[in-house]
Design a protein around this motif. Sequence first.
Motif, PDB file in Angstrom:
ATOM      1  N   ASP A 223       0.798  -1.220  -0.273  1.00 57.53           N
ATOM      2  CA  ASP A 223       0.165   0.048   0.026  1.00 57.53           C
ATOM      3  C   ASP A 223       0.828   1.230  -0.024  1.00 57.53           C
ATOM      4  OD1 ASP A 223      -2.318  -1.385   0.002  1.00 57.53           O
ATOM      5  OD2 ASP A 223      -2.542  -1.391   2.181  1.00 57.53           O
ATOM      6  N   LEU A 224       1.882   1.287   0.795  1.00 58.20           N
ATOM      7  CA  LEU A 224       2.814   2.469   1.037  1.00 58.20           C
ATOM      8  C   LEU A 224       3.592   2.887  -0.528  1.00 58.20           C
ATOM      9  CD1 LEU A 224       4.342   1.893   4.457  1.00 58.20           C
ATOM     10  CD2 LEU A 224       2.490   3.377   3.685  1.00 58.20           C
ATOM     11  N   ALA A 225       4.037   1.651  -1.046  1.00 59.86           N
ATOM     12  CA  ALA A 225       4.695   1.732  -2.388  1.00 59.86           C
ATOM     13  C   ALA A 225       3.678   2.318  -3.279  1.00 59.86           C
ATOM     14  CB  ALA A 225       5.031   0.615  -2.801  1.00 59.86           C
ATOM     15  N   GLY A 226       2.314   1.828  -3.356  1.00 59.37           N
ATOM     16  CA  GLY A 226       1.152   2.405  -4.115  1.00 59.37           C
ATOM     17  C   GLY A 226       1.206   3.809  -4.004  1.00 59.37           C
ATOM     18  N   ILE A 227       0.936   4.125  -2.660  1.00 56.60           N
ATOM     19  CA  ILE A 227       0.846   5.723  -2.561  1.00 56.60           C
ATOM     20  C   ILE A 227       2.102   6.574  -3.263  1.00 56.60           C
ATOM     21  CG2 ILE A 227       1.198   7.538  -1.000  1.00 56.60           C
ATOM     22  CD1 ILE A 227      -0.623   5.697   1.133  1.00 56.60           C
ATOM     23  N   PHE A 228       3.443   5.852  -3.195  1.00 56.25           N
ATOM     24  CA  PHE A 228       4.233   6.690  -3.986  1.00 56.25           C
ATOM     25  C   PHE A 228       4.232   6.694  -5.480  1.00 56.25           C
ATOM     26  CE2 PHE A 228       8.498   6.315  -6.483  1.00 56.25           C
ATOM     27  CZ  PHE A 228       9.074   7.371  -5.762  1.00 56.25           C
ATOM     28  N   TRP A 229       3.867   5.536  -6.036  1.00 61.97           N
ATOM     29  CA  TRP A 229       3.758   5.314  -7.540  1.00 61.97           C
ATOM     30  C   TRP A 229       2.536   5.750  -7.966  1.00 61.97           C
ATOM     31  CZ3 TRP A 229       7.977   4.593  -9.909  1.00 61.97           C
ATOM     32  CH2 TRP A 229       9.024   3.929  -9.540  1.00 61.97           C
ATOM     33  N   GLY A 230       1.502   5.933  -7.014  1.00 60.94           N
ATOM     34  CA  GLY A 230       0.112   6.113  -7.455  1.00 60.94           C
ATOM     35  C   GLY A 230      -0.267   7.790  -7.303  1.00 60.94           C
ATOM     36  N   ASN A 231      -0.317   8.145  -5.931  1.00 58.04           N
ATOM     37  CA  ASN A 231      -0.572   9.502  -5.466  1.00 58.04           C
ATOM     38  C   ASN A 231       0.647  10.420  -5.712  1.00 58.04           C
ATOM     39  OD1 ASN A 231      -1.833   7.450  -3.340  1.00 58.04           O
ATOM     40  ND2 ASN A 231      -3.127   9.568  -3.408  1.00 58.04           N
ATOM     41  N   PHE A 232       1.659  10.202  -5.355  1.00 55.40           N
ATOM     42  CA  PHE A 232       2.779  11.047  -5.556  1.00 55.40           C
ATOM     43  C   PHE A 232       3.378  11.324  -7.009  1.00 55.40           C
ATOM     44  CE2 PHE A 232       7.539  11.831  -5.905  1.00 55.40           C
ATOM     45  CZ  PHE A 232       7.371  13.051  -5.620  1.00 55.40           C
ATOM     46  N   LEU A 233       3.387  10.197  -7.842  1.00 54.64           N
ATOM     47  CA  LEU A 233       4.081  10.275  -9.174  1.00 54.64           C
ATOM     48  C   LEU A 233       2.932  10.611 -10.278  1.00 54.64           C
ATOM     49  CD1 LEU A 233       7.078   7.778  -9.171  1.00 54.64           C
ATOM     50  CD2 LEU A 233       7.037  10.319  -9.704  1.00 54.64           C
ATOM     51  N   GLN A 234       1.575   9.736 -10.040  1.00 53.05           N
ATOM     52  CA  GLN A 234       0.900   9.926 -11.025  1.00 53.05           C
ATOM     53  C   GLN A 234      -0.785  10.652 -10.759  1.00 53.05           C
ATOM     54  OE1 GLN A 234      -0.494   5.947 -13.048  1.00 53.05           O
ATOM     55  NE2 GLN A 234       0.175   5.467 -11.048  1.00 53.05           N
ATOM     56  N   GLY A 235      -0.796  10.997  -9.351  1.00 52.11           N
ATOM     57  CA  GLY A 235      -1.836  11.875  -9.068  1.00 52.11           C
ATOM     58  C   GLY A 235      -3.250  11.184  -8.994  1.00 52.11           C
ATOM     59  N   TYR A 236      -2.977   9.745  -8.942  1.00 50.14           N
ATOM     60  CA  TYR A 236      -4.147   8.899  -8.579  1.00 50.14           C
ATOM     61  C   TYR A 236      -4.246   8.389  -7.238  1.00 50.14           C
ATOM     62  CZ  TYR A 236      -4.136   8.324 -13.683  1.00 50.14           C
ATOM     63  OH  TYR A 236      -3.805   8.508 -15.182  1.00 50.14           O
ATOM     64  N   SER A 237      -5.474   8.418  -6.780  1.00 48.66           N
ATOM     65  CA  SER A 237      -5.762   8.063  -5.516  1.00 48.66           C
ATOM     66  C   SER A 237      -5.799   6.391  -5.240  1.00 48.66           C
ATOM     67  CB  SER A 237      -7.043   8.606  -4.892  1.00 48.66           C
ATOM     68  OG  SER A 237      -7.584   7.600  -3.792  1.00 48.66           O
ATOM     69  N   VAL A 238      -4.901   5.994  -4.422  1.00 49.46           N
ATOM     70  CA  VAL A 238      -5.054   4.364  -3.983  1.00 49.46           C
ATOM     71  C   VAL A 238      -6.397   3.772  -3.671  1.00 49.46           C
ATOM     72  CG1 VAL A 238      -4.105   2.578  -2.303  1.00 49.46           C
ATOM     73  CG2 VAL A 238      -2.650   4.266  -3.313  1.00 49.46           C
ATOM     74  N   GLN A 239      -7.278   4.848  -2.909  1.00 48.69           N
ATOM     75  CA  GLN A 239      -8.371   4.268  -2.452  1.00 48.69           C
ATOM     76  C   GLN A 239      -9.302   4.209  -3.556  1.00 48.69           C
ATOM     77  OE1 GLN A 239      -8.837   3.716   0.803  1.00 48.69           O
ATOM     78  NE2 GLN A 239     -11.012   3.089   0.967  1.00 48.69           N
ATOM     79  N   TRP A 240      -9.311   5.112  -4.417  1.00 48.32           N
ATOM     80  CA  TRP A 240     -10.194   5.179  -5.677  1.00 48.32           C
ATOM     81  C   TRP A 240      -9.571   4.132  -6.657  1.00 48.32           C
ATOM     82  CZ3 TRP A 240      -7.698   5.725 -10.455  1.00 48.32           C
ATOM     83  CH2 TRP A 240      -8.584   6.029 -11.571  1.00 48.32           C
ATOM     84  N   TRP A 241      -8.499   3.751  -6.864  1.00 49.58           N
ATOM     85  CA  TRP A 241      -7.961   2.825  -7.624  1.00 49.58           C
ATOM     86  C   TRP A 241      -8.350   1.386  -7.205  1.00 49.58           C
ATOM     87  CZ3 TRP A 241      -4.907  -1.668  -7.457  1.00 49.58           C
ATOM     88  CH2 TRP A 241      -4.389  -2.196  -8.644  1.00 49.58           C
ATOM     89  N   LYS A 242      -8.323   1.019  -5.807  1.00 53.53           N
ATOM     90  CA  LYS A 242      -8.753  -0.194  -5.346  1.00 53.53           C
ATOM     91  C   LYS A 242     -10.168  -0.692  -5.427  1.00 53.53           C
ATOM     92  CE  LYS A 242      -5.185  -0.906  -1.646  1.00 53.53           C
ATOM     93  NZ  LYS A 242      -5.021  -1.219  -0.217  1.00 53.53           N
ATOM     94  N   ASN A 243     -10.863   0.581  -5.151  1.00 54.88           N
ATOM     95  CA  ASN A 243     -12.323   0.490  -5.292  1.00 54.88           C
ATOM     96  C   ASN A 243     -12.655  -0.051  -6.851  1.00 54.88           C
ATOM     97  OD1 ASN A 243     -15.072   1.745  -6.207  1.00 54.88           O
ATOM     98  ND2 ASN A 243     -15.382   1.034  -4.098  1.00 54.88           N
ATOM     99  N   LYS A 244     -12.119   0.827  -7.480  1.00 55.14           N
ATOM    100  CA  LYS A 244     -12.433   0.490  -9.032  1.00 55.14           C
ATOM    101  C   LYS A 244     -11.939  -0.578  -9.544  1.00 55.14           C
ATOM    102  CE  LYS A 244     -12.618   3.236 -13.230  1.00 55.14           C
ATOM    103  NZ  LYS A 244     -11.822   2.190 -14.411  1.00 55.14           N
ATOM    104  N   HIS A 245     -10.651  -0.986  -9.468  1.00 54.98           N
ATOM    105  CA  HIS A 245     -10.025  -2.050  -9.794  1.00 54.98           C
ATOM    106  C   HIS A 245     -10.319  -3.530  -9.311  1.00 54.98           C
ATOM    107  CE1 HIS A 245      -6.995  -3.729 -12.649  1.00 54.98           C
ATOM    108  NE2 HIS A 245      -6.476  -4.335 -11.654  1.00 54.98           N
ATOM    109  N   ASN A 246     -10.505  -3.464  -7.972  1.00 56.67           N
ATOM    110  CA  ASN A 246     -10.777  -4.876  -7.365  1.00 56.67           C
ATOM    111  C   ASN A 246     -12.208  -5.353  -7.807  1.00 56.67           C
ATOM    112  OD1 ASN A 246      -8.443  -4.688  -6.134  1.00 56.67           O
ATOM    113  ND2 ASN A 246      -9.238  -4.136  -4.246  1.00 56.67           N
ATOM    114  N   GLY A 247     -13.281  -4.249  -7.886  1.00 53.61           N
ATOM    115  CA  GLY A 247     -14.288  -4.560  -8.255  1.00 53.61           C
ATOM    116  C   GLY A 247     -14.500  -5.082  -9.626  1.00 53.61           C
ATOM    117  N   HIS A 248     -13.634  -4.381 -10.665  1.00 54.62           N
ATOM    118  CA  HIS A 248     -13.314  -4.953 -12.125  1.00 54.62           C
ATOM    119  C   HIS A 248     -12.859  -6.307 -12.024  1.00 54.62           C
ATOM    120  CE1 HIS A 248     -11.794  -5.437 -16.036  1.00 54.62           C
ATOM    121  NE2 HIS A 248     -10.588  -5.634 -15.540  1.00 54.62           N
TER     122      HIS A 248
END
Length: 513
Positions: A223-248
Amino acid sequence: RQPTPRDLQPGREQRKFRLKVSDIPLNLIILTKKITTMGKGGEPKKSAVKATRYSWEEVKKHAKPEDAWIVYNNKVYDVSNWHQHPGGAVIFTHAGDDMTDIFAAFHAQGSQAMMKQFLIGDLIPETVTHKDEKQLAFEKGYRDLRAKLVMMGMFNSSKGFYLYKTISTLALWASGIGMVYYSDSVAMHIASALTMGLLWQQCGWLAHDFLHHQVFKHRKYGDLAGIFWGNFLQGYSVQWWKNKHNGHHAVPNLHSSSPDAQDGDPDIDTMPLLAWSLKQAQSFRQLRADGKDSPAVKFLIKWQAFTYFPILLLARLSWLNESFKVTYGLGAATANAAQEMKEKGLQYPILERVGTALHYTWIIAVSTGFGTWSIGYSLMYFLTATCSCGFFLALVFGLGHNGMSTYDAESRPDFWKLQVTTTRNITGGHGFSQAFVDWFCGGLQYQVDHHLFPLMPRHNLPKAHKLIESFCKEWGVKYHEADLVVGTMEVLRHLSSVSDEFLVEMIKDFPAM
């Protein structure tokens, strides 16, 4: 009675001690009674007074988040309103259904222990009439294959591989920044913007791997690595991504069974811009009093094969918008995400918000030439980087599932067939080498294999692929692959086919038009 010191002397015959009900404190009896009749949150479970064996028909009735029963290995669990589920609201995608295989796909060994508190009884196997002996043998076969892959070490990650991917991806970031900082050339700035687009795409694949917990066994590290690659570098929320992607992952290419259910795939919830089936194309009729399609829907569906690529260019802007809203509590794109945020909130609120703020700090600095460019030039750079990234990412996503089978949630096939028939692998061809495809697609060139085993690190997918392909051939399951060009043409033909069906049915339904 309690044993005395004399009773416990060495060599003395041990006596049996029987506990009488009268010896138990009254408050313990009450507490025990309460535990056995109370469910999650301390709310009384109506099912506690019912029989402990349930038919499949009874399970199917409980298919909404507020009334959710799920089946795991023929055990029935009541997870109604369990919004504290560690994986989020994805658990409700299988309300009223069997979650045995999707549970195994997403969880580490021992995770099922947490489910004991929700156990309400057993499923009556004889009532599951939609599975014959051949189907049961097929399900046992792919569960045995999973066990074999575990024994082969296919779920163990190579830290060296991910170190290489980390360094090479950060090198893209440094290159993109360096071309802006050290050059005044317009051509160099365009190259920098395209490099940023590729950077964000490659960051997306790394965030994907870490947040699927392919790299670390300890999920918090992922999760912490995801915040670095997601929130910091891409501007994407980890929580948003998890909800959307896990549901998919849980319900790929499924249309929801009802407006209240949450068993549909959020990734194909693209109306009115794109429709992936005739049912979806006609779905907006129920929102209008006259029951007809609006002029905007008619236009968009008619020309969707031509608007597909322009829409891909804008995909990152949409994802940034949705991520920002989730991160700062300004809304959510789907009912599932909105409910998850209301009941659970962000898992890492401070880290997500700080990471997102830092992302916009550095990208604004780069996009303005560190404060030296005009507003128009800065917008050109930002939009070039953002739109190219949207195209690079969405192209791979689209090839993964678009144009493949779609199902209604209530008539979904078993786990294996659902994942395989809704998914397309990407191969080399038409001038694109397999090595390029492997780098560009970041592991999702093996989309079928990844969907079957989402916790498997990408560097092990080629080995697993051979066993999976062989298993599919043995059982006669359709397994589709195409290169970048052929796959894209398949997607466009599918969109055109849906458009044609939509127009024909529209004329049949409203002949006076």
